[in-house]
Design a protein around this motif. Structure first.
Motif, short mmCIF file in Angstrom:
data_model
loop_
_atom_site.label_atom_id
_atom_site.label_comp_id
_atom_site.label_asym_id
_atom_site.label_seq_id
_atom_site.Cartn_x
_atom_site.Cartn_y
_atom_site.Cartn_z
N VAL B 135 -79.49 4.45 -7.35
CA VAL B 135 -79.69 5.82 -6.84
C VAL B 135 -79.08 5.95 -5.45
CG1 VAL B 135 -81.43 7.46 -6.01
CG2 VAL B 135 -81.74 6.34 -8.23
N ALA B 136 -79.39 4.98 -4.59
CA ALA B 136 -78.90 5.03 -3.21
C ALA B 136 -77.37 5.01 -3.19
CB ALA B 136 -79.46 3.85 -2.42
N LEU B 137 -76.76 4.18 -4.04
CA LEU B 137 -75.31 4.06 -4.02
C LEU B 137 -74.62 5.30 -4.58
CD1 LEU B 137 -74.98 0.31 -4.89
CD2 LEU B 137 -74.11 1.44 -2.84
N LEU B 138 -75.23 5.90 -5.62
CA LEU B 138 -74.63 7.12 -6.16
C LEU B 138 -74.72 8.23 -5.11
CD1 LEU B 138 -75.72 7.12 -9.91
CD2 LEU B 138 -73.42 6.83 -8.98
N ASP B 139 -75.82 8.26 -4.37
CA ASP B 139 -75.92 9.21 -3.26
C ASP B 139 -74.79 8.97 -2.27
OD1 ASP B 139 -78.13 10.22 -4.39
OD2 ASP B 139 -79.56 9.52 -2.88
N LYS B 140 -74.58 7.71 -1.96
CA LYS B 140 -73.60 7.35 -0.94
C LYS B 140 -72.19 7.80 -1.32
CE LYS B 140 -71.63 3.26 1.21
NZ LYS B 140 -71.93 2.05 1.94
N VAL B 141 -71.86 7.71 -2.63
CA VAL B 141 -70.52 8.14 -3.05
C VAL B 141 -70.50 9.62 -3.44
CG1 VAL B 141 -69.82 5.83 -3.77
CG2 VAL B 141 -70.85 7.38 -5.44
N GLY B 142 -71.59 10.33 -3.11
CA GLY B 142 -71.60 11.78 -3.30
C GLY B 142 -71.85 12.23 -4.73
N LEU B 143 -72.58 11.43 -5.50
CA LEU B 143 -72.82 11.81 -6.89
C LEU B 143 -74.32 11.85 -7.20
CD1 LEU B 143 -70.02 9.70 -8.59
CD2 LEU B 143 -70.07 12.17 -8.30
N ALA B 144 -75.09 12.34 -6.22
CA ALA B 144 -76.54 12.35 -6.37
C ALA B 144 -76.96 13.18 -7.58
CB ALA B 144 -77.19 12.89 -5.10
N ASP B 145 -76.14 14.15 -7.96
CA ASP B 145 -76.55 15.04 -9.05
C ASP B 145 -75.99 14.61 -10.41
OD1 ASP B 145 -74.03 15.49 -8.07
OD2 ASP B 145 -74.01 17.62 -8.58
N LYS B 146 -75.39 13.42 -10.47
CA LYS B 146 -74.73 13.02 -11.72
C LYS B 146 -75.36 11.79 -12.37
CE LYS B 146 -71.37 16.07 -11.25
NZ LYS B 146 -71.36 17.28 -12.09
N HIS B 147 -76.56 11.41 -11.94
CA HIS B 147 -77.17 10.18 -12.43
C HIS B 147 -77.17 10.05 -13.94
CE1 HIS B 147 -79.80 9.72 -8.56
NE2 HIS B 147 -78.50 9.64 -8.35
N ALA B 148 -77.52 11.14 -14.62
CA ALA B 148 -77.77 11.06 -16.05
C ALA B 148 -76.53 11.34 -16.88
CB ALA B 148 -78.88 12.04 -16.43
N GLN B 149 -75.40 11.57 -16.21
CA GLN B 149 -74.18 11.90 -16.97
C GLN B 149 -73.55 10.64 -17.55
OE1 GLN B 149 -73.11 14.92 -17.45
NE2 GLN B 149 -74.19 16.11 -15.91
N TYR B 150 -73.00 10.78 -18.75
CA TYR B 150 -72.18 9.70 -19.29
C TYR B 150 -70.76 9.84 -18.73
CZ TYR B 150 -75.87 8.27 -22.42
OH TYR B 150 -77.06 7.79 -22.90
N PRO B 151 -70.05 8.73 -18.63
CA PRO B 151 -68.72 8.78 -18.02
C PRO B 151 -67.81 9.86 -18.60
CG PRO B 151 -69.36 6.50 -18.32
CD PRO B 151 -70.44 7.34 -18.95
N SER B 152 -67.91 10.07 -19.93
CA SER B 152 -67.01 11.04 -20.55
C SER B 152 -67.23 12.45 -20.01
CB SER B 152 -67.20 11.03 -22.07
OG SER B 152 -68.54 11.29 -22.38
N ALA B 153 -68.38 12.69 -19.38
CA ALA B 153 -68.66 14.03 -18.85
C ALA B 153 -68.26 14.15 -17.38
CB ALA B 153 -70.16 14.35 -19.00
N LEU B 154 -67.67 13.09 -16.83
CA LEU B 154 -67.31 13.11 -15.41
C LEU B 154 -65.79 13.23 -15.25
CD1 LEU B 154 -69.58 10.17 -14.17
CD2 LEU B 154 -70.03 12.61 -13.93
N SER B 155 -65.37 13.79 -14.13
CA SER B 155 -63.93 13.84 -13.83
C SER B 155 -63.46 12.45 -13.43
CB SER B 155 -63.68 14.82 -12.69
OG SER B 155 -64.10 14.24 -11.46
N GLY B 156 -62.15 12.29 -13.38
CA GLY B 156 -61.60 10.98 -13.01
C GLY B 156 -62.09 10.51 -11.65
N GLY B 157 -62.08 11.44 -10.69
CA GLY B 157 -62.52 11.08 -9.35
C GLY B 157 -63.98 10.68 -9.32
N GLN B 158 -64.78 11.40 -10.10
CA GLN B 158 -66.21 11.05 -10.16
C GLN B 158 -66.40 9.70 -10.83
OE1 GLN B 158 -67.44 14.58 -12.24
NE2 GLN B 158 -68.06 15.64 -10.37
N GLN B 159 -65.64 9.46 -11.90
CA GLN B 159 -65.76 8.15 -12.58
C GLN B 159 -65.39 7.02 -11.64
OE1 GLN B 159 -64.37 7.62 -16.68
NE2 GLN B 159 -63.89 9.79 -16.73
N GLN B 160 -64.33 7.23 -10.86
CA GLN B 160 -63.90 6.15 -9.99
C GLN B 160 -64.94 5.93 -8.88
OE1 GLN B 160 -62.51 3.56 -10.29
NE2 GLN B 160 -60.33 3.74 -9.88
N ARG B 161 -65.60 6.99 -8.45
CA ARG B 161 -66.64 6.81 -7.43
C ARG B 161 -67.83 6.07 -8.01
NH1 ARG B 161 -67.94 12.31 -4.97
NH2 ARG B 161 -66.84 13.22 -6.74
N VAL B 162 -68.17 6.35 -9.29
CA VAL B 162 -69.23 5.56 -9.94
C VAL B 162 -68.80 4.10 -9.99
CG1 VAL B 162 -70.52 5.17 -12.07
CG2 VAL B 162 -70.03 7.51 -11.34
#
Lengths: 184, 260
Positions: B135-162
């Motif tokens: 949780v803390a790390l996803l917050d740190k990379v700016g994805l606090a609201d994407k915890h429950a998303q599967y990778p296929s639902a994320l943009s490339g930039g979001q996937q790379q931040r995960v």
């Protein structure tokens, strides 16, 4: 279950075991299940052992279907691209953790439709065991047929019963697959 | 033929290098990919490797993590040669985070699970603590609201931040980036590079293979140019980009400008 274990042994097992497994899988693919059933029943008799027909039947079908399953699971595993392994290994995972957490969940999902088909085929293959006098559905139908001579009715009834048992299985596996597809 | 700037200008030049490559050689069949590469990554340093496609940059990174075996030379991590026993290699890999060009998120896990799986599986953290860390790390990379998303639902930039968060979850001492922005849409490149910049500012030791010259120029402490499996030139960004000594470096950089 046997197929699964085989598959794992084939890629992870001791080196001396692997060629044996490959030989076994390829042999089984080359022999019809009917022959395997017959072999399981007849061979022990040559050595003076009488296998219970049901044991021979279950054994033969397991051994045969395990080979196909092993190949299916292998296809699934090989379809996962190498980067996934790299990603898991880079985290410091062991081969076993990698397989359990990363590769197999994806591989199984990909081959599920084929596994399901194999499962239904397996169910249908059970009709073959009637040749060694296991009273399965086909055997019983043939018995009744030879007593009553009502061929058309018996065959129709047999077909209907097979369908009634097989169709829901096929549907069920479809349903499982859709359920899993939703989560990705 | 390799020329180096005065080592005195280099960050932590007298410390034990985090990673040192010593005459590393590697072939795929008859193709020589790395042909005697020697270089070092100092603690806290951001080192960018640039060079033409197919020059061996990505392979070098995979060798550093023992994902690819080498045929000659040595790779030394924190003073010790990379071990050959599987158990020991895993210990070393746990101390290096790796980010891939094609993200390689695990598609059957949510963003949160992707980040938590390393600590939970490899470090043996209990679920709650692994989750908290994720949780803390996803917050740190700016994805606090994407915890429950599967990778296929994320943009490339979001996937790379995960993927960056996933690597950081192991609390590595070094981060290896293999062309982290090359597979991204132009509009999402920035968000990934910003996360990397922040990581660099925090003092993380980073070894980055990249085609993003602006990133190399602004963030790198040291730039290494590789071509045909050999180091052409290395130095501070100012030297490489503005006053390259080697013709091949200038050649490579001018080709980049050509691409626009």
């Amino acid at each position: 279950m046997i197929g699964f274990t085989l598959r794992l042994l084939r890629c992870l097992g001791p080196t001396w075991l692997r060629p044996l497994i490959v030989f076994y899988i390829d042999s089984m693919r080359a022999i019809p299940v009917l022959v395997v059933v017959w072999t399981f029943f007849a061979f022990p008799i040559l050595f003076g052992i009488t296998m219970m027909p049901i044991v021979a039947a279950v054994g033969a079908i397991s051994v045969h279907v395990a080979a196909s399953l092993a190949e299916i699971v292998r296809a699934g595993i090989e379809s996962i691209r190498q980067g996934q392994s790299w990603a898991g290994l880079a985290l410091g995972m062991t081969q076993a953790q990698l397989l359990r957490k990363i590769i197999l969940p994806q591989a199984i999902k990909r081959v599920l439709p084929v596994l399901a088909t194999t499962w239904v085929a397996l169910f249908e293959d059970t009709s073959l065991v009637s040749i060694i006098v296991v009273s399965d559905l086909a055997y019983t139908a043939m018995q009744i047929r030879s007593k009553t001579f009502r061929i058309l009715e018996m065959l129709t009834a047999m077909a209907v019963i097979y369908w009634a048992m097989g169709y829901p299985q096929a549907k069920l596996t479809d349903w499982i697959h859709r359920g899993m597809a939703g989560r990705e | 033929m390799t020329r180096t700037s005065d080592p005195g200008t280099r960050k932590n030049a007298d410390a034990v290098p985090r990673i040192a490559f010593k005459d590393v050689r590697k072939s795929f069949g008859t193709i020589r990919v790395l042909d005697g590469v020697s270089m070092r990554v100092n603690p806290g340093e951001v080192l960018c490797i640039i060079g033409p496609s197919g020059s061996g940059k990505s392979t070098l990174l995979k060798c550093a993590n023992a994902l690819e075996p080498i045929q000659g030379g040595r790779i030394v991590f924190d003073g010790a040669t990379l071990p050959s026993r599987a158990d020991d290699i895993r210990k070393v890999r746990q101390r290096m985070g790796m980010v891939f060009q094609s993200f390689e998120l695990f598609p059957h896990m949510t963003a949160l699970e992707n980040v938590a799986v390393g600590p939970a599986t490899v470090l043996g953290l209990d679920r709650a603590r692994a989750r908290d860390r994720a949780v803390a790390l996803l917050d740190k990379v700016g994805l606090a609201d994407k915890h429950a998303q599967y990778p296929s639902a994320l943009s490339g930039g979001q996937q790379q931040r995960v993927a960056i968060a996933r690597a950081l979850a192991m609390e590595p001492e070094v981060m290896l980036f293999d062309e982290p922005a090359s597979a991204l849409d132009p509009e999402t490149i920035g968000e990934v590079l910003n996360v990397m910049k922040r990581l660099a500012d925090e003092g993380m030791t980073m070894l980055v293979v990249t085609h993003e010259m602006n990133f190399a120029r602004r963030v790198a402490d040291w730039v290494v140019v590789i071509d045909h499996g050999q180091i052409v030139e290395e130095g501070v960004p100012g030297q490489i980009f503005d006053a390259a000594r080697e013709a091949r470096t200038r050649d490579f950089l001018s080709h980049l400008e050509w691409r626009g």
